[in-house]
Scaffold this active site. Structure first.
Site, PDB file in Angstrom:
ATOM      1  N   GLU A 171      -4.334  -7.706  -4.698  1.00  0.00           N
ATOM      2  CA  GLU A 171      -2.927  -7.924  -5.006  1.00  0.00           C
ATOM      3  C   GLU A 171      -2.692  -8.643  -6.332  1.00  0.00           C
ATOM      4  O   GLU A 171      -2.178  -9.770  -6.359  1.00  0.00           O
ATOM      5  CB  GLU A 171      -2.249  -8.722  -3.883  1.00  0.00           C
ATOM      6  CG  GLU A 171      -2.333  -8.031  -2.536  1.00  0.00           C
ATOM      7  CD  GLU A 171      -1.444  -8.680  -1.490  1.00  0.00           C
ATOM      8  OE1 GLU A 171      -0.800  -9.694  -1.796  1.00  0.00           O
ATOM      9  OE2 GLU A 171      -1.385  -8.163  -0.372  1.00  0.00           O
ATOM     10  N   TYR A 303       3.057  -4.738   4.564  1.00  0.00           N
ATOM     11  CA  TYR A 303       3.644  -5.596   5.596  1.00  0.00           C
ATOM     12  C   TYR A 303       5.084  -5.239   5.950  1.00  0.00           C
ATOM     13  O   TYR A 303       5.471  -5.269   7.108  1.00  0.00           O
ATOM     14  CB  TYR A 303       3.576  -7.072   5.164  1.00  0.00           C
ATOM     15  CG  TYR A 303       2.158  -7.589   5.121  1.00  0.00           C
ATOM     16  CD1 TYR A 303       1.558  -8.098   6.263  1.00  0.00           C
ATOM     17  CD2 TYR A 303       1.408  -7.530   3.953  1.00  0.00           C
ATOM     18  CE1 TYR A 303       0.248  -8.538   6.253  1.00  0.00           C
ATOM     19  CE2 TYR A 303       0.092  -7.966   3.926  1.00  0.00           C
ATOM     20  CZ  TYR A 303      -0.489  -8.476   5.071  1.00  0.00           C
ATOM     21  OH  TYR A 303      -1.790  -8.905   5.055  1.00  0.00           O
TER      22      TYR A 303
HETATM   23  C1  GCO Z   1      -1.544 -11.100   0.931  1.00  0.00           C
HETATM   24  C2  GCO Z   1      -2.879 -11.667   0.970  1.00  0.00           C
HETATM   25  C3  GCO Z   1      -3.249 -12.371   2.232  1.00  0.00           C
HETATM   26  C4  GCO Z   1      -2.127 -12.970   3.009  1.00  0.00           C
HETATM   27  C5  GCO Z   1      -1.472 -11.963   3.892  1.00  0.00           C
HETATM   28  C6  GCO Z   1      -0.322 -12.500   4.696  1.00  0.00           C
HETATM   29  O1  GCO Z   1      -1.408  -9.909   1.144  1.00  0.00           O
HETATM   30  O2  GCO Z   1      -0.574 -11.811   0.678  1.00  0.00           O
HETATM   31  O3  GCO Z   1      -3.812 -10.723   0.649  1.00  0.00           O
HETATM   32  O4  GCO Z   1      -4.096 -13.354   1.755  1.00  0.00           O
HETATM   33  O5  GCO Z   1      -2.562 -14.003   3.803  1.00  0.00           O
HETATM   34  O6  GCO Z   1      -0.970 -10.928   3.125  1.00  0.00           O
HETATM   35  O7  GCO Z   1       0.669 -13.013   3.860  1.00  0.00           O
END
Ligand code: GCO
Length: 477
Positions: A171, A303
């Site tokens: 990311e 997400y």
């Molecule tokens: C992200 C990271 C993770 C996070 C997860 C939940 O995607 O932000 O890779 O380290 O913990 O996404 O927020």
């Protein structure tokens, strides 16, 4: 696919089922084994930066308990495990001397995984830049990208053929924009120009690392990068200006990475949208060629979705993009785009639950980049888990979140997306960045007092899924 006799969704034999974690979120042992400080040590120790002042000093003590954690994964039946290497554990200053003890830790972990029949999927950078490099400008400094390439080369030499997939960055959107524009992540800077420099130097770092790994390991090495691509919808689909807001977010959020990584160029509209901030002269001759290394798989973290419109200039601009509100926007060059609150249901992060967005995202990638296989490198949810009187965590909401999103992946595969695996975020409850230990994403609960690991219902459900590659009903826990 759907099984004709049982009507259940099935996945192919070779589909990789895994779980994901990141070094700073689980390891602890921050000052042990020769590890140097990273920007997340500095940031979490700065008052006011994380919930309750939480830090990753101890986290879930994975540094000492990794054998137990590998055994958990073996019991879960996982095919693969995605973890990250803490750069400052293996090279404390980010340049110069490497730390044999730190390298030994990862080498033992990889051996432990291989012995347990679990494929190691390694991420070289999950946000924890060595603090010494930040002192020299961090990702605004081109030298950081060069240093990253050398660190990657050494890891390829040390861990070599035992690694199934090499992921350079996790990311980079978060590293660049949350780190340097909105400042809700380390190093906590709020400078739009710095964020765009960081975007480019992260892309360059990827290219240099990918090239170095190939030089060491040859064509066989499986190379990847993980992006959090934003699925954003216009508030009013008939409004041209709302649709243009979507275009802008797509440019600064998605195509700022997809463009150089997969097409060898920054999008023209991104350059236009950000023209008041920079002329992008930090992009040097040859950089774009370096960045566009052949990728074997693209990692996708997903997400939730966003809804945007153009702010009309009156009143406060809504900023419900789910990434924390520091007052400064992460959306550099798109300052007048509003992120509207999304209808529920929501997770404990306040993120809306929208599995259809994952199918949409995967099909969009299939259309734009038909030749590149995809892997869901993160998907999961935080909820307010409780340990019930029976001593168990009946996390029905997480089970249904996972069920619906994995089903959404299956739908995308049916429609022709080449998805090779799914990694649940996360194996264990852990340090959730600025939210500290207040948000629990694990399928395994961790008691932060005793470090005891406890299977949640979602872990049992996932175990069942992995065993047969058939999507269980949500009630099958
Ligand atoms: C992200 C990271 C993770 C996070 C997860 C939940 O995607 O932000 O890779 O380290 O913990 O996404 O927020």
């Amino acid at each position: 696919m759907t099984d004709a006799t049982t009507d259940q969704r099935t996945f192919g034999e070779d589909f990789l089922w895994g779980s994901a974690t990141a070094a700073y979120q689980i390891e602890g042992a921050a000052a042990e084994g020769g590890r140097g400080p990273s920007i997340w040590d500095t940031f979490s120790h700065t008052p006011g930066r994380t919930s309750n002042g939480d830090t990753g000093d101890v986290a879930v003590d994975h540094y000492h308990r990794w054998r137990e954690d590998v055994a958990l994964m073996k019991d879960l039946g996982l095919d693969a495990y995605r973890f990250s290497i803490s750069w400052s554990r293996v090279q404390p200053g980010g340049t110069g001397e490497f730390n044999a003890e730190g390298i030994g830790f990862y080498s033992d972990l990889v051996d432990g995984l291989v012995a347990a029949g679990i494929k190691p999927v390694v991420t070289l950078y999950h946000w924890d830049l060595p603090a010494e490099l930040e002192a020299r400008g961090g990702w605004t400094n081109r030298e950081t990208a060069v240093a990253f390439g050398e660190y990657a080369r050494r890891m390829a030499v040390e861990l070599g053929d035992r690694i199934t997939v090499w992921t350079t960055l996790n990311e980079p959107w978060c590293s660049a924009y949350l780190g340097y524009a909105s400042g809700v992540h380390a190093p906590g800077r709020t400078e739009p120009l710095a964020a765009l420099q960081a975007v480019h130097h992260l892309n360059l770092a990827h290219g240099l690392a990918a090239r170095a790994i190939r030089e060491v390991l040859g064509d066989e090495a499986q190379l990847s990068v993980t992006l959090n691509l934003h699925v954003t919808r216009p508030d009013d689909p008939d409004s041209e200006s709302d649709r243009d807001a979507v275009r802008q977010i797509d440019a600064v959020g998605n195509r700022a990475f997809l463009g150089p990584l997969l097409e060898g160029a920054y999008p023209v509209d991104l350059l236009q949208d950000t023209a008041a901030i920079t002329d992008w002269s930090f992009v040097e001759d040859g950089d774009l060629e370096t960045i566009a290394q052949r990728l074997d798989v693209l990692g996708v973290n997903y997400y939730s979705t966003g809804r945007v419109r153009r702010h009309d200039g009156t009143g406060e601009r809504a900023q419900a993009d789910g990434h924390g509100d520091s007052g400064a926007t992460p959306w550099v060059g798109a300052d007048d785009v509003e992120f509207l609150p999304q209808p529920g249901p929501h997770t404990a992060m306040g993120w809306n639950i929208d599995p259809a967005g994952l199918t949409e995202l995967l099909l969009g990638l299939r259309d734009s980049y038909p030749d590149i296989p995809l892997m869901i490198t993160e998907n999961g949810a935080a909820f307010e888990d409780v340990v019930d009187a029976d001593g168990r965590v009946h996390d029905a909401e997480r089970v249904s979140y996972l069920h619906d999103h994995i089903d959404a992946v299956g739908q995308a595969i049916d429609a022709g997306a080449d998805v090779r695996g799914y990694f649940v975020w996360s194996l264990l409850d852990n340090f959730e960045w600025a939210h500290g230990y207040e948000r629990r994403f694990g399928i395994i609960r961790v008691d932060y007092g005793t470090q005891e690991r406890l299977w949640k219902d979602s872990a049992r459900w996932y175990q069942r899924l992995v065993a047969a590659s058939v999507l269980p009903e949500v009630t099958q826990v």
